[in-house]
Design a protein around this motif. Structure first.
Motif, PDB file in Angstrom:
ATOM      1  N   ILE A   4      -6.736   4.455   3.469  1.00  0.00           N
ATOM      2  CA  ILE A   4      -7.421   3.841   4.612  1.00  0.00           C
ATOM      3  C   ILE A   4      -6.822   2.478   4.924  1.00  0.00           C
ATOM      4  O   ILE A   4      -6.595   2.138   6.098  1.00  0.00           O
ATOM      5  CB  ILE A   4      -8.935   3.756   4.333  1.00  0.00           C
ATOM      6  CG1 ILE A   4      -9.547   5.154   4.360  1.00  0.00           C
ATOM      7  CG2 ILE A   4      -9.638   2.845   5.326  1.00  0.00           C
ATOM      8  CD1 ILE A   4     -10.984   5.216   3.859  1.00  0.00           C
ATOM      9  N   VAL A   5      -6.541   1.683   3.885  1.00  0.00           N
ATOM     10  CA  VAL A   5      -5.910   0.370   4.104  1.00  0.00           C
ATOM     11  C   VAL A   5      -4.523   0.546   4.708  1.00  0.00           C
ATOM     12  O   VAL A   5      -4.123  -0.192   5.618  1.00  0.00           O
ATOM     13  CB  VAL A   5      -5.856  -0.433   2.790  1.00  0.00           C
ATOM     14  CG1 VAL A   5      -5.062  -1.723   2.960  1.00  0.00           C
ATOM     15  CG2 VAL A   5      -7.252  -0.738   2.295  1.00  0.00           C
ATOM     16  N   TRP A   6      -3.776   1.543   4.224  1.00  0.00           N
ATOM     17  CA  TRP A   6      -2.442   1.823   4.759  1.00  0.00           C
ATOM     18  C   TRP A   6      -2.512   2.182   6.249  1.00  0.00           C
ATOM     19  O   TRP A   6      -1.741   1.678   7.054  1.00  0.00           O
ATOM     20  CB  TRP A   6      -1.821   2.970   3.956  1.00  0.00           C
ATOM     21  CG  TRP A   6      -0.444   3.347   4.368  1.00  0.00           C
ATOM     22  CD1 TRP A   6       0.723   2.759   4.009  1.00  0.00           C
ATOM     23  CD2 TRP A   6      -0.092   4.434   5.248  1.00  0.00           C
ATOM     24  NE1 TRP A   6       1.777   3.413   4.593  1.00  0.00           N
ATOM     25  CE2 TRP A   6       1.302   4.440   5.360  1.00  0.00           C
ATOM     26  CE3 TRP A   6      -0.831   5.386   5.931  1.00  0.00           C
ATOM     27  CZ2 TRP A   6       1.970   5.369   6.136  1.00  0.00           C
ATOM     28  CZ3 TRP A   6      -0.164   6.305   6.709  1.00  0.00           C
ATOM     29  CH2 TRP A   6       1.227   6.295   6.801  1.00  0.00           C
ATOM     30  N   PHE A   7      -3.468   3.038   6.586  1.00  0.00           N
ATOM     31  CA  PHE A   7      -3.647   3.440   7.987  1.00  0.00           C
ATOM     32  C   PHE A   7      -4.043   2.246   8.855  1.00  0.00           C
ATOM     33  O   PHE A   7      -3.551   2.093   9.974  1.00  0.00           O
ATOM     34  CB  PHE A   7      -4.703   4.545   8.076  1.00  0.00           C
ATOM     35  CG  PHE A   7      -4.912   5.065   9.473  1.00  0.00           C
ATOM     36  CD1 PHE A   7      -3.974   5.883  10.062  1.00  0.00           C
ATOM     37  CD2 PHE A   7      -6.044   4.716  10.183  1.00  0.00           C
ATOM     38  CE1 PHE A   7      -4.161   6.360  11.350  1.00  0.00           C
ATOM     39  CE2 PHE A   7      -6.243   5.177  11.474  1.00  0.00           C
ATOM     40  CZ  PHE A   7      -5.302   6.001  12.059  1.00  0.00           C
ATOM     41  N   ALA A   8      -4.919   1.376   8.336  1.00  0.00           N
ATOM     42  CA  ALA A   8      -5.328   0.187   9.081  1.00  0.00           C
ATOM     43  C   ALA A   8      -4.147  -0.741   9.325  1.00  0.00           C
ATOM     44  O   ALA A   8      -4.037  -1.372  10.392  1.00  0.00           O
ATOM     45  CB  ALA A   8      -6.441  -0.541   8.343  1.00  0.00           C
ATOM     46  N   CYS A   9      -3.243  -0.841   8.364  1.00  0.00           N
ATOM     47  CA  CYS A   9      -2.037  -1.663   8.549  1.00  0.00           C
ATOM     48  C   CYS A   9      -1.151  -1.097   9.658  1.00  0.00           C
ATOM     49  O   CYS A   9      -0.610  -1.849  10.472  1.00  0.00           O
ATOM     50  CB  CYS A   9      -1.244  -1.754   7.248  1.00  0.00           C
ATOM     51  SG  CYS A   9      -2.014  -2.744   5.987  1.00  0.00           S
ATOM     52  N   THR A  30       0.825  -1.212   0.000  1.00  0.00           N
ATOM     53  CA  THR A  30       0.000   0.000   0.000  1.00  0.00           C
ATOM     54  C   THR A  30       0.862   1.266   0.000  1.00  0.00           C
ATOM     55  O   THR A  30       0.442   2.282  -0.540  1.00  0.00           O
ATOM     56  CB  THR A  30      -0.973   0.028   1.191  1.00  0.00           C
ATOM     57  OG1 THR A  30      -0.248  -0.142   2.404  1.00  0.00           O
ATOM     58  CG2 THR A  30      -2.026  -1.051   1.043  1.00  0.00           C
ATOM     59  N   SER A  31       2.051   1.210   0.576  1.00  0.00           N
ATOM     60  CA  SER A  31       2.936   2.378   0.539  1.00  0.00           C
ATOM     61  C   SER A  31       3.366   2.696  -0.880  1.00  0.00           C
ATOM     62  O   SER A  31       3.354   3.860  -1.306  1.00  0.00           O
ATOM     63  CB  SER A  31       4.169   2.133   1.409  1.00  0.00           C
ATOM     64  OG  SER A  31       3.823   1.991   2.750  1.00  0.00           O
ATOM     65  N   VAL A  32       3.729   1.664  -1.630  1.00  0.00           N
ATOM     66  CA  VAL A  32       4.129   1.874  -3.022  1.00  0.00           C
ATOM     67  C   VAL A  32       2.939   2.368  -3.843  1.00  0.00           C
ATOM     68  O   VAL A  32       3.058   3.316  -4.629  1.00  0.00           O
ATOM     69  CB  VAL A  32       4.721   0.569  -3.607  1.00  0.00           C
ATOM     70  CG1 VAL A  32       4.933   0.688  -5.107  1.00  0.00           C
ATOM     71  CG2 VAL A  32       6.023   0.225  -2.914  1.00  0.00           C
TER      72      VAL A  32
END
Length: 86
Positions: free
Chosen positions: A65-70, A16-18
């Protein structure tokens, strides 16, 4: 929690960062940005932004949002591991 949870969160975080970096670079800035190279710069004069730009915004928010959840998941996993004494 098992160790595979942490590895899954780390892999998701890297992916997700990339993706987030690429999606942000595709947004149109004041000078047109990279999105104009891929057809995102074509918009009608009546509409404020094209459908491609709106979808790009939605995808960027979803990946964010997925990045934050990770990040939260890894933090909770670390807290549980430290409190259990492992």
């Amino acid at each position: 929690m098992p160790i595979w949870f942490a590895y899954t969160m780390i892999v998701l975080l890297v992916i997700t960062s990339v993706l987030l970096t690429l999606l942000i670079l595709l947004h149109r800035g004041k000078g047109g940005g990279l999105s104009s190279m891929f057809g995102g710069g074509v918009s009608s004069s009546l509409a404020g932004s094209s459908v491609a730009e709106k979808n790009l915004d939605r995808y960027t928010v979803l990946v964010g949002i997925v990045w934050f959840a990770c990040i939260v998941g890894i933090g909770l996993w670390l807290r549980l591991q430290l409190s259990s004494g492992a």
